[in-house]
Scaffold this motif. Structure first.
Motif, PDB file in Angstrom:
ATOM      1  N   LEU A 198       0.821  -1.204   0.000  1.00  0.00           N
ATOM      2  CA  LEU A 198       0.000   0.000   0.000  1.00  0.00           C
ATOM      3  C   LEU A 198       0.856   1.254   0.000  1.00  0.00           C
ATOM      4  CD1 LEU A 198      -2.742  -1.089   2.537  1.00  0.00           C
ATOM      5  CD2 LEU A 198      -3.066  -0.687   0.105  1.00  0.00           C
ATOM      6  N   LEU A 199       1.981   1.219   0.703  1.00  0.00           N
ATOM      7  CA  LEU A 199       2.845   2.388   0.743  1.00  0.00           C
ATOM      8  C   LEU A 199       3.622   2.548  -0.556  1.00  0.00           C
ATOM      9  CD1 LEU A 199       4.225   2.202   4.386  1.00  0.00           C
ATOM     10  CD2 LEU A 199       2.224   3.399   3.529  1.00  0.00           C
ATOM     11  N   ARG A 200       4.128   1.453  -1.110  1.00  0.00           N
ATOM     12  CA  ARG A 200       4.869   1.552  -2.369  1.00  0.00           C
ATOM     13  C   ARG A 200       3.964   2.074  -3.475  1.00  0.00           C
ATOM     14  NH1 ARG A 200       6.936  -3.550  -0.847  1.00  0.00           N
ATOM     15  NH2 ARG A 200       5.600  -4.580  -2.370  1.00  0.00           N
ATOM     16  N   ASP A 201       2.703   1.695  -3.433  1.00  0.00           N
ATOM     17  CA  ASP A 201       1.758   2.132  -4.459  1.00  0.00           C
ATOM     18  C   ASP A 201       1.241   3.533  -4.208  1.00  0.00           C
ATOM     19  OD1 ASP A 201       0.127  -1.097  -5.022  1.00  0.00           O
ATOM     20  OD2 ASP A 201       2.023  -0.260  -5.721  1.00  0.00           O
ATOM     21  N   MET A 202       1.688   4.172  -3.124  1.00  0.00           N
ATOM     22  CA  MET A 202       1.286   5.541  -2.809  1.00  0.00           C
ATOM     23  C   MET A 202      -0.225   5.665  -2.651  1.00  0.00           C
ATOM     24  SD  MET A 202       4.180   7.134  -2.682  1.00  0.00           S
ATOM     25  CE  MET A 202       3.809   8.850  -2.871  1.00  0.00           C
ATOM     26  N   ARG A 203      -0.817   4.706  -1.990  1.00  0.00           N
ATOM     27  CA  ARG A 203      -2.259   4.723  -1.801  1.00  0.00           C
ATOM     28  C   ARG A 203      -2.598   4.724  -0.318  1.00  0.00           C
ATOM     29  NH1 ARG A 203      -4.786   0.484  -2.557  1.00  0.00           N
ATOM     30  NH2 ARG A 203      -6.818   1.372  -3.024  1.00  0.00           N
ATOM     31  N   TYR A 204      -3.744   5.328  -0.003  1.00  0.00           N
ATOM     32  CA  TYR A 204      -4.282   5.220   1.337  1.00  0.00           C
ATOM     33  C   TYR A 204      -5.210   4.008   1.393  1.00  0.00           C
ATOM     34  CZ  TYR A 204      -2.755  10.048   1.974  1.00  0.00           C
ATOM     35  OH  TYR A 204      -2.004  11.209   2.068  1.00  0.00           O
ATOM     36  N   PRO A 205      -5.090   3.144   2.385  1.00  0.00           N
ATOM     37  CA  PRO A 205      -5.945   1.953   2.451  1.00  0.00           C
ATOM     38  C   PRO A 205      -7.377   2.305   2.814  1.00  0.00           C
ATOM     39  CG  PRO A 205      -4.546   2.097   4.396  1.00  0.00           C
ATOM     40  CD  PRO A 205      -4.089   3.185   3.467  1.00  0.00           C
ATOM     41  N   THR A 206      -8.313   1.582   2.236  1.00  0.00           N
ATOM     42  CA  THR A 206      -9.720   1.703   2.601  1.00  0.00           C
ATOM     43  C   THR A 206      -9.972   0.921   3.887  1.00  0.00           C
ATOM     44  OG1 THR A 206     -10.387  -0.276   1.408  1.00  0.00           O
ATOM     45  CG2 THR A 206     -10.306   1.790   0.146  1.00  0.00           C
ATOM     46  N   PRO A 207     -11.102   1.139   4.558  1.00  0.00           N
ATOM     47  CA  PRO A 207     -11.396   0.338   5.750  1.00  0.00           C
ATOM     48  C   PRO A 207     -11.364  -1.162   5.486  1.00  0.00           C
ATOM     49  CG  PRO A 207     -12.867   2.225   5.656  1.00  0.00           C
ATOM     50  CD  PRO A 207     -12.102   2.214   4.361  1.00  0.00           C
ATOM     51  N   ARG A 208     -11.877  -1.584   4.339  1.00  0.00           N
ATOM     52  CA  ARG A 208     -11.865  -3.012   4.017  1.00  0.00           C
ATOM     53  C   ARG A 208     -10.433  -3.520   3.855  1.00  0.00           C
ATOM     54  NH1 ARG A 208     -11.811  -6.428  -0.381  1.00  0.00           N
ATOM     55  NH2 ARG A 208     -13.023  -8.356  -0.118  1.00  0.00           N
ATOM     56  N   GLU A 209      -9.594  -2.761   3.160  1.00  0.00           N
ATOM     57  CA  GLU A 209      -8.198  -3.160   2.976  1.00  0.00           C
ATOM     58  C   GLU A 209      -7.462  -3.220   4.306  1.00  0.00           C
ATOM     59  OE1 GLU A 209      -7.275  -1.450  -1.508  1.00  0.00           O
ATOM     60  OE2 GLU A 209      -7.159  -0.110   0.219  1.00  0.00           O
ATOM     61  N   LEU A 210      -7.782  -2.293   5.200  1.00  0.00           N
ATOM     62  CA  LEU A 210      -7.160  -2.313   6.518  1.00  0.00           C
ATOM     63  C   LEU A 210      -7.491  -3.607   7.257  1.00  0.00           C
ATOM     64  CD1 LEU A 210      -7.812   1.358   7.688  1.00  0.00           C
ATOM     65  CD2 LEU A 210      -5.577   0.321   7.293  1.00  0.00           C
ATOM     66  N   GLY A 211      -8.768  -3.994   7.203  1.00  0.00           N
ATOM     67  CA  GLY A 211      -9.180  -5.224   7.870  1.00  0.00           C
ATOM     68  C   GLY A 211      -8.501  -6.447   7.303  1.00  0.00           C
ATOM     69  N   LEU A 212      -8.402  -6.505   5.970  1.00  0.00           N
ATOM     70  CA  LEU A 212      -7.760  -7.659   5.328  1.00  0.00           C
ATOM     71  C   LEU A 212      -6.269  -7.720   5.661  1.00  0.00           C
ATOM     72  CD1 LEU A 212      -9.484  -7.540   1.823  1.00  0.00           C
ATOM     73  CD2 LEU A 212      -9.882  -9.209   3.646  1.00  0.00           C
ATOM     74  N   SER A 213      -5.599  -6.557   5.639  1.00  0.00           N
ATOM     75  CA  SER A 213      -4.171  -6.539   5.960  1.00  0.00           C
ATOM     76  C   SER A 213      -3.931  -6.915   7.410  1.00  0.00           C
ATOM     77  CB  SER A 213      -3.591  -5.148   5.672  1.00  0.00           C
ATOM     78  OG  SER A 213      -3.650  -4.839   4.297  1.00  0.00           O
ATOM     79  N   ALA A 214      -4.790  -6.434   8.304  1.00  0.00           N
ATOM     80  CA  ALA A 214      -4.640  -6.765   9.722  1.00  0.00           C
ATOM     81  C   ALA A 214      -4.892  -8.243   9.966  1.00  0.00           C
ATOM     82  CB  ALA A 214      -5.598  -5.912  10.559  1.00  0.00           C
ATOM     83  N   ARG A 215      -5.870  -8.822   9.260  1.00  0.00           N
ATOM     84  CA  ARG A 215      -6.134 -10.260   9.391  1.00  0.00           C
ATOM     85  C   ARG A 215      -4.921 -11.061   8.949  1.00  0.00           C
ATOM     86  NH1 ARG A 215      -8.711 -13.021  12.492  1.00  0.00           N
ATOM     87  NH2 ARG A 215     -10.648 -11.853  12.090  1.00  0.00           N
TER      88      ARG A 215
END
Length: 424
Positions: A3-20
């Protein structure tokens, strides 16, 4: 981190998936759990990293309290990875990350890749104060608090954190930290990080006008019974969730980082005429707000009811912002700035005023576009012009997401280290 390399802010759904995925990578050390549900039914996730040794302290990191400040979720994940890889901050301390305190709002503010201030405002959303999880207790009675606020306060009651950190961001300006209690020693590592990463320190932040400042960019919220000059917000900071941790002798740090940086907010030189400048800024804000209010009145009789789920949140936010502006201009036109105000302070006030009318116009434009209203092109030109003027006036330069995250993460870890050094 992709997410950081792509210069993007994560969405709430992406945050949940990454945390899982992170919890699955570190069974026994990391755990993901749901601590509540948003008004729209979205889960509120907390990622916890277990302490090394006896757990006697907790740190709570809150991300996504403001819908238009998306960097906090990426910072929370970065911090979780650092804590998992370093036993020092985990020595007797559990770390807990509320990944997004307002997922509904975050979904309405859709700017994963804002290439310019105009792109950032194209899909801008920031809910009115009573709908913001951290601010709601200062504006609503207890029986009307939103579920996001109730989940956050319940989490604080459960964890009794020695330190709560709220991750925030500003669209354009510099970095600063607000504290509910002073953390001696924090100013030095904070300033060092900002300098290394090329981020200006906002040493005259309008949000903290008149507050005690133990070092550049560090502001301590005044204690009850004192008055802070320029405190024109309708919210009482001391009734927010920031102070809920005080029930358990905790301290809260609010870490702000800019999306676009400006050196104007880091200029300590005395302003030649601060009171005259403030009166001028009040006049401009009044005139700009009147332009937006005229469009709002033009559509008030149209079929754009608050009950329409597609437009209701935006219209409530527009009306809240327009109603707040007269309070601000009265403050600026009255006693105004102190005679010894710095150029940085006036620049911060200038930026604050510009963003108020711009945000109201941007959210109203979203409503007009959704309805195909004939007033949309005119308002679009106004928003475009204001964004270009804002960026040009402040010499805006983009701060990469990875840099925003790095500075926030360093500041959080420094706040914890220095709080412990002070006996917190």
């Amino acid at each position: 981190m992709t997410l950081l390399r792509d210069m993007r802010y994560p969405t709430p759904r992406e945050l949940g998936l990454s945390a899982r995925a992170l919890a699955d990578e570190h069974p026994g050390a990391a755990r993901l759990r749901q601590v509540g549900t948003s008004r729209a039914g979205q889960p509120l996730w907390v990622l916890s990293v277990a302490p090394v040794g006896p757990g006697t302290r907790n740190v709570l990191v809150v991300a996504g309290a403001h819908a238009n400040e998306p960097v906090g979720g990426a910072t929370a994940l970065s911090l979780a990875r650092r804590v998992l890889g370093d036993p020092a901050p985990r020595a007797g301390c559990g770390w807990h990350f509320l990944l997004c305190a307002d997922p509904d709002g975050a979904d309405l503010h859709r700017t994963p890749r804002p290439y310019s201030l105009l792109e950032y405002h194209r899909n801008f959303f920031r809910p009115p104060g009573p709908e913001q999880p951290e601010w709601a207790p200062s504006l609503l009675p207890p029986d009307r608090l939103p579920p996001e606020t109730l989940a956050l306060t319940a989490l604080i009651d459960e964890l009794r954190p020695v330190l709560q950190v709220s991750l925030h961001a500003t669209d354009l300006g510099g970095s600063w930290v607000q504290l509910t209690r002073d953390i001696p020693g924090l100013a030095e590592p904070f300033a060092k990080s900002a300098a290394e990463l090329g981020i200006p320190v906002e040493n005259g932040a309008s949000d903290a006008a008149g507050w005690p400042s133990p070092g550049p960019g560090i502001f301590v919220i005044p204690q009850p019974g004192s008055e802070a000059a320029g405190a024109f917000h309708p919210e009482d900071t001391r009734l927010s969730t920031w102070y809920h941790a005080h029930r358990y002798a905790g301290t809260t740090a609010i870490v702000e980082v800019p999306m676009w940086a400006s050196d104007l907010v880091d200029d300590p030189a005395p302003h030649p005429d601060p009171r005259g400048a403030l009166r001028m800024l009040a006049g401009r804000l009044t005139a700009d707000a009147a332009l937006v209010a005229a469009v709002r009145e033009r559509i008030r009789s149209c079929s754009l009811p608050y009950e329409d789920p597609a437009t209701a949140p935006l219209l409530r936010a527009v009306d809240w912002t327009l109603a707040l502006i007269p309070r601000i201009t009265v403050e600026w036109s009255g006693a105004g700035a102190p005679a010894d105000a710095t150029a940085a302070y006036i620049a911060s006030i200038d930026a604050f005023g510009r963003r108020m009318s711009l945000r109201a116009a941007a959210m109203l434009l979203r409503v007009l576009r959704a309805q195909g209203h004939p007033a949309a092109p005119g308002l679009d030109r106004l928003v475009t012009g204001w964004c270009e003027e804002f960026a040009a006036r402040f010499g805006a330069r983009w701060v990469p997401v990875a840099t925003q995250v790095e500075h926030q993460a360093r500041t959080v870890l420094a706040a914890y280290e220095w709080l412990l050094a002070a006996g917190g």
